[in-house]
Motif scaffolding. Structure first.
Motif, PDB file in Angstrom:
ATOM      1  N   MET A 134      -5.762   6.562  -1.320  1.00 59.34           N
ATOM      2  CA  MET A 134      -7.167   6.402  -1.734  1.00 59.34           C
ATOM      3  C   MET A 134      -7.424   5.542  -2.551  1.00 59.34           C
ATOM      4  N   ALA A 135      -7.383   4.299  -2.198  1.00 54.53           N
ATOM      5  CA  ALA A 135      -7.706   2.993  -2.990  1.00 54.53           C
ATOM      6  C   ALA A 135      -8.602   2.132  -2.371  1.00 54.53           C
ATOM      7  N   ALA A 136      -9.656   2.674  -1.625  1.00 51.23           N
ATOM      8  CA  ALA A 136     -10.878   1.946  -1.267  1.00 51.23           C
ATOM      9  C   ALA A 136     -10.525   0.584  -0.492  1.00 51.23           C
ATOM     10  N   SER A 137     -11.011  -0.474  -1.146  1.00 52.58           N
ATOM     11  CA  SER A 137     -10.920  -1.873  -0.330  1.00 52.58           C
ATOM     12  C   SER A 137      -9.123  -2.307  -0.540  1.00 52.58           C
ATOM     13  N   TYR A 138      -8.576  -1.488  -1.428  1.00 55.98           N
ATOM     14  CA  TYR A 138      -7.242  -2.021  -1.717  1.00 55.98           C
ATOM     15  C   TYR A 138      -6.248  -1.197  -0.738  1.00 55.98           C
ATOM     16  N   SER A 139      -6.860  -0.330  -0.160  1.00 54.75           N
ATOM     17  CA  SER A 139      -5.940   0.821   0.887  1.00 54.75           C
ATOM     18  C   SER A 139      -4.852   0.219   1.704  1.00 54.75           C
ATOM     19  N   ASP A 140      -5.393  -0.937   2.513  1.00 53.79           N
ATOM     20  CA  ASP A 140      -4.397  -1.568   3.129  1.00 53.79           C
ATOM     21  C   ASP A 140      -3.314  -2.329   2.457  1.00 53.79           C
ATOM     22  N   GLU A 141      -3.445  -2.968   1.473  1.00 53.90           N
ATOM     23  CA  GLU A 141      -2.425  -3.682   0.654  1.00 53.90           C
ATOM     24  C   GLU A 141      -1.589  -2.482   0.116  1.00 53.90           C
ATOM     25  N   VAL A 142      -2.067  -1.388  -0.335  1.00 50.21           N
ATOM     26  CA  VAL A 142      -1.206  -0.378  -0.614  1.00 50.21           C
ATOM     27  C   VAL A 142      -0.366   0.078   0.312  1.00 50.21           C
ATOM     28  N   ALA A 143      -0.811   0.293   1.395  1.00 50.90           N
ATOM     29  CA  ALA A 143       0.081   0.822   2.584  1.00 50.90           C
ATOM     30  C   ALA A 143       1.060  -0.208   3.123  1.00 50.90           C
ATOM     31  N   ARG A 144       0.729  -1.446   2.713  1.00 53.08           N
ATOM     32  CA  ARG A 144       1.842  -2.561   3.117  1.00 53.08           C
ATOM     33  C   ARG A 144       3.076  -2.249   2.046  1.00 53.08           C
ATOM     34  N   ILE A 145       2.624  -2.056   0.782  1.00 54.74           N
ATOM     35  CA  ILE A 145       3.618  -2.050  -0.364  1.00 54.74           C
ATOM     36  C   ILE A 145       4.397  -0.725  -0.343  1.00 54.74           C
ATOM     37  N   VAL A 146       3.702   0.319   0.377  1.00 53.34           N
ATOM     38  CA  VAL A 146       4.568   1.374   0.703  1.00 53.34           C
ATOM     39  C   VAL A 146       5.793   1.465   1.609  1.00 53.34           C
ATOM     40  N   ARG A 147       5.198   0.532   2.622  1.00 53.10           N
ATOM     41  CA  ARG A 147       6.046   0.445   3.727  1.00 53.10           C
ATOM     42  C   ARG A 147       7.376  -0.551   3.404  1.00 53.10           C
ATOM     43  N   GLN A 148       6.954  -1.539   2.450  1.00 56.29           N
ATOM     44  CA  GLN A 148       7.836  -2.430   2.151  1.00 56.29           C
ATOM     45  C   GLN A 148       8.885  -2.118   1.113  1.00 56.29           C
ATOM     46  N   LYS A 149       8.345  -1.342   0.175  1.00 53.48           N
ATOM     47  CA  LYS A 149       9.251  -1.173  -0.994  1.00 53.48           C
ATOM     48  C   LYS A 149       9.569   0.330  -1.382  1.00 53.48           C
ATOM     49  N   PHE A 150       9.281   1.293  -0.439  1.00 51.91           N
ATOM     50  CA  PHE A 150       9.642   2.725  -0.639  1.00 51.91           C
ATOM     51  C   PHE A 150      10.056   3.388   0.983  1.00 51.91           C
ATOM     52  N   ASP A 151      10.541   4.426   0.708  1.00 54.34           N
ATOM     53  CA  ASP A 151      11.050   5.212   2.097  1.00 54.34           C
ATOM     54  C   ASP A 151      10.325   4.821   3.291  1.00 54.34           C
ATOM     55  N   LYS A 152      10.882   4.322   4.224  1.00 53.68           N
ATOM     56  CA  LYS A 152      10.044   3.811   5.473  1.00 53.68           C
ATOM     57  C   LYS A 152       9.775   5.062   6.182  1.00 53.68           C
ATOM     58  N   ASN A 153      10.465   6.123   6.030  1.00 55.37           N
ATOM     59  CA  ASN A 153      10.201   7.242   6.719  1.00 55.37           C
ATOM     60  C   ASN A 153       8.973   7.945   6.264  1.00 55.37           C
ATOM     61  N   ILE A 154       8.407   7.797   5.207  1.00 59.12           N
ATOM     62  CA  ILE A 154       7.226   8.438   4.622  1.00 59.12           C
ATOM     63  C   ILE A 154       6.162   8.238   5.471  1.00 59.12           C
ATOM     64  N   ASN A 155       5.385   9.386   5.554  1.00 58.89           N
ATOM     65  CA  ASN A 155       4.030   9.506   6.558  1.00 58.89           C
ATOM     66  C   ASN A 155       3.195   8.970   5.637  1.00 58.89           C
ATOM     67  N   VAL A 156       2.292   7.837   6.070  1.00 55.97           N
ATOM     68  CA  VAL A 156       1.426   7.291   5.432  1.00 55.97           C
ATOM     69  C   VAL A 156       0.099   7.456   6.060  1.00 55.97           C
ATOM     70  N   SER A 157      -1.006   7.641   5.236  1.00 54.52           N
ATOM     71  CA  SER A 157      -2.414   7.955   5.704  1.00 54.52           C
ATOM     72  C   SER A 157      -3.201   7.146   4.700  1.00 54.52           C
ATOM     73  N   ILE A 158      -4.666   6.977   5.048  1.00 54.71           N
ATOM     74  CA  ILE A 158      -5.647   6.175   4.529  1.00 54.71           C
ATOM     75  C   ILE A 158      -6.776   6.852   4.739  1.00 54.71           C
ATOM     76  N   LEU A 159      -7.353   7.434   3.320  1.00 51.54           N
ATOM     77  CA  LEU A 159      -8.641   8.016   3.555  1.00 51.54           C
ATOM     78  C   LEU A 159      -9.691   6.832   3.698  1.00 51.54           C
ATOM     79  N   ARG A 160     -10.294   6.725   4.746  1.00 52.31           N
ATOM     80  CA  ARG A 160     -11.280   5.744   4.948  1.00 52.31           C
ATOM     81  C   ARG A 160     -12.802   6.546   4.723  1.00 52.31           C
ATOM     82  N   ASP A 161     -13.666   5.806   4.914  1.00 56.33           N
ATOM     83  CA  ASP A 161     -15.015   6.217   4.711  1.00 56.33           C
ATOM     84  C   ASP A 161     -15.398   7.197   5.796  1.00 56.33           C
ATOM     85  N   PHE A 162     -14.904   7.106   6.970  1.00 49.74           N
ATOM     86  CA  PHE A 162     -15.068   7.873   8.105  1.00 49.74           C
ATOM     87  C   PHE A 162     -14.320   9.117   8.226  1.00 49.74           C
ATOM     88  N   GLY A 163     -13.123   9.117   7.463  1.00 47.69           N
ATOM     89  CA  GLY A 163     -11.966  10.153   7.460  1.00 47.69           C
ATOM     90  C   GLY A 163     -10.743   9.623   7.590  1.00 47.69           C
TER      91      GLY A 163
END
Length: 379
Positions: free
Chosen positions: A346-375
């Motif tokens: 839930m990082a608004a305009s930074y959400s995609d950047e945060v998603a990349r950080i999670v994928r690169q630096k943490f468990d690659k098996n973690i399920n990642v979702s982004i709360l967008r304006d639409f859902g």
């Protein structure tokens, strides 16, 4: 004489000095002195002030004693009568007011009210001066005695489909209370005409003789529409009429915003997150983001017992708890120390950047979702 020190409409202070100061001015436009009164009759000083906020020009003195009464000389003009017949006829046709209840606030002796009645409206009037009320009733006009000076004022035949204030509004010492009272006696989507002397024209032509104690306010198109808008009316049109001597504003009763769709969207977001979280073990989901938006969503979606912790990169937030829901706020490294199965970003305009950080630096098996304006979007 008591002097007003701030704007009667918006409450802001006047500029330190009056914009005009006239001495030995007539004390009123009506009730001229007779021969017997000349020895004691004196002029007064007028100070014309400008509001620093809304820029409305106004007198700083008290209103004349008869400010609640409408006294019209224009009623004796044949040209004005012809003008009003056309104006009212066109207005009633445009807004489908024939047969509808309308009211003139400050109807005087019924000069204009009788024309409104002839033009097909179910016309009512409100007038303070008892002699004028009696004259209206003798003409067969529907008029009640009174003066609107508060928001809870009740008119007997309310609600009305339209209202008119014709060259009377500039006399009101408390226009806000009067407009609120009128507003509360109108039907939904009611229409109105508010007319005042044209200060734009007075300024253009330097008509210094236009200032009188009877007229507390000197409205331009801008300050008139501001005053009406501040009191709940939407502006349909505002123009100069009658050889530019009058500003005529057509208004509509405003409605408060309908934000019920916010509740519907909130429910949609909550349901989507509940379905997402239910796929994982209890409290094995984290949120990334401790912004005010994220904190509100956590609270409104009732996530307090469903989220293990909230991740945020800001050191000053780490070690604290979310307001209202009391979930611990931790540094990103906690995703390695105490792993979770899924994370909702839930990082608004930074959400995609945060998603990349999670994928690169943490468990690659973690399920990642982004709360967008639409859902909720799984990435």
């Amino acid at each position: 004489m008591k002097k007003n020190k701030c704007c009667r409409v918006c409450g802001n202070d006047f500029f330190a000095e009056p914009i005009l100061h006239y001495k030995n001015m007539p004390k009123s436009a009506q009730f001229l002195p007779d021969l017997a009164a000349l020895s004691s009759e004196k002029g007064i000083d007028l100070e014309i002030c400008e509001c620093m906020g809304c820029r409305l020009v106004q007198l700083n003195s008290e209103p004349v004693a008869y400010y609640k009464d409408v006294i019209r000389a224009a009623a004796f003009s044949e040209d004005m009568e012809k003008f009003r017949i056309k104006q009212f006829s066109d207005f009633f046709k445009k807004y489908s007011l024939k047969g509808q209840k309308i009211i003139e606030i400050g109807c005087g002796k019924g000069e204009y009210l009788s024309i409104m009645q002839q033009c097909g409206a179910e016309a009512y009037g409100l007038e303070h001066l008892s002699e004028s009320v009696a004259q209206c009733i003798n003409q067969g006009l529907k008029v009640e005695q009174g003066y609107i000076d508060n928001g809870s004022y009740t008119l007997k035949q309310a609600p009305f489909a339209a209202f008119f204030i014709l060259n009377f509004f500039e006399h009101f010492p408390d226009p806000n209370s009067a407009l609120k009272g009128i507003y509360n006696n109108l039907a939904p989507n009611a229409i109105g005409i508010v007319e005042v002397p044209n200060f734009d024209m007075i300024l253009r032509n330097k008509l210094f003789s236009e200032f009188i104690p009877d007229h507390i306010f000197y409205f331009t198109k801008k300050t008139l529409t501001t005053t009406l808008h501040l009191n709940g009316f939407d502006i349909i049109d505002c123009s100069e009429i009658w050889h530019d001597f009058i500003i005529s504003a057509t208004v509509k009763k405003g409605r408060r915003m309908d934000l019920s769709s916010f509740y519907q969207h909130q429910t949609k977001i909550k349901d989507e997150m509940d379905r997402y979280i239910s796929q994982f073990k209890q409290k094995s989901v984290a949120v990334w983001g401790a912004s005010h938006q994220a904190l509100a969503i956590i609270s409104l979606a009732d996530l307090s017992n469903k989220i293990r912790y909230v991740v945020d990169s800001a050191p000053f937030k780490q070690g604290k708890y979310t307001s209202a829901t009391h979930i611990p706020i931790v540094a990103p490294v906690m995703l390695n120390i105490d792993p979770v199965d899924a994370i909702i970003i839930m990082a608004a305009s930074y959400s995609d950047e945060v998603a990349r950080i999670v994928r690169q630096k943490f468990d690659k098996n973690i399920n990642v979702s982004i709360l967008r304006d639409f859902g909720l979007e799984i990435v």
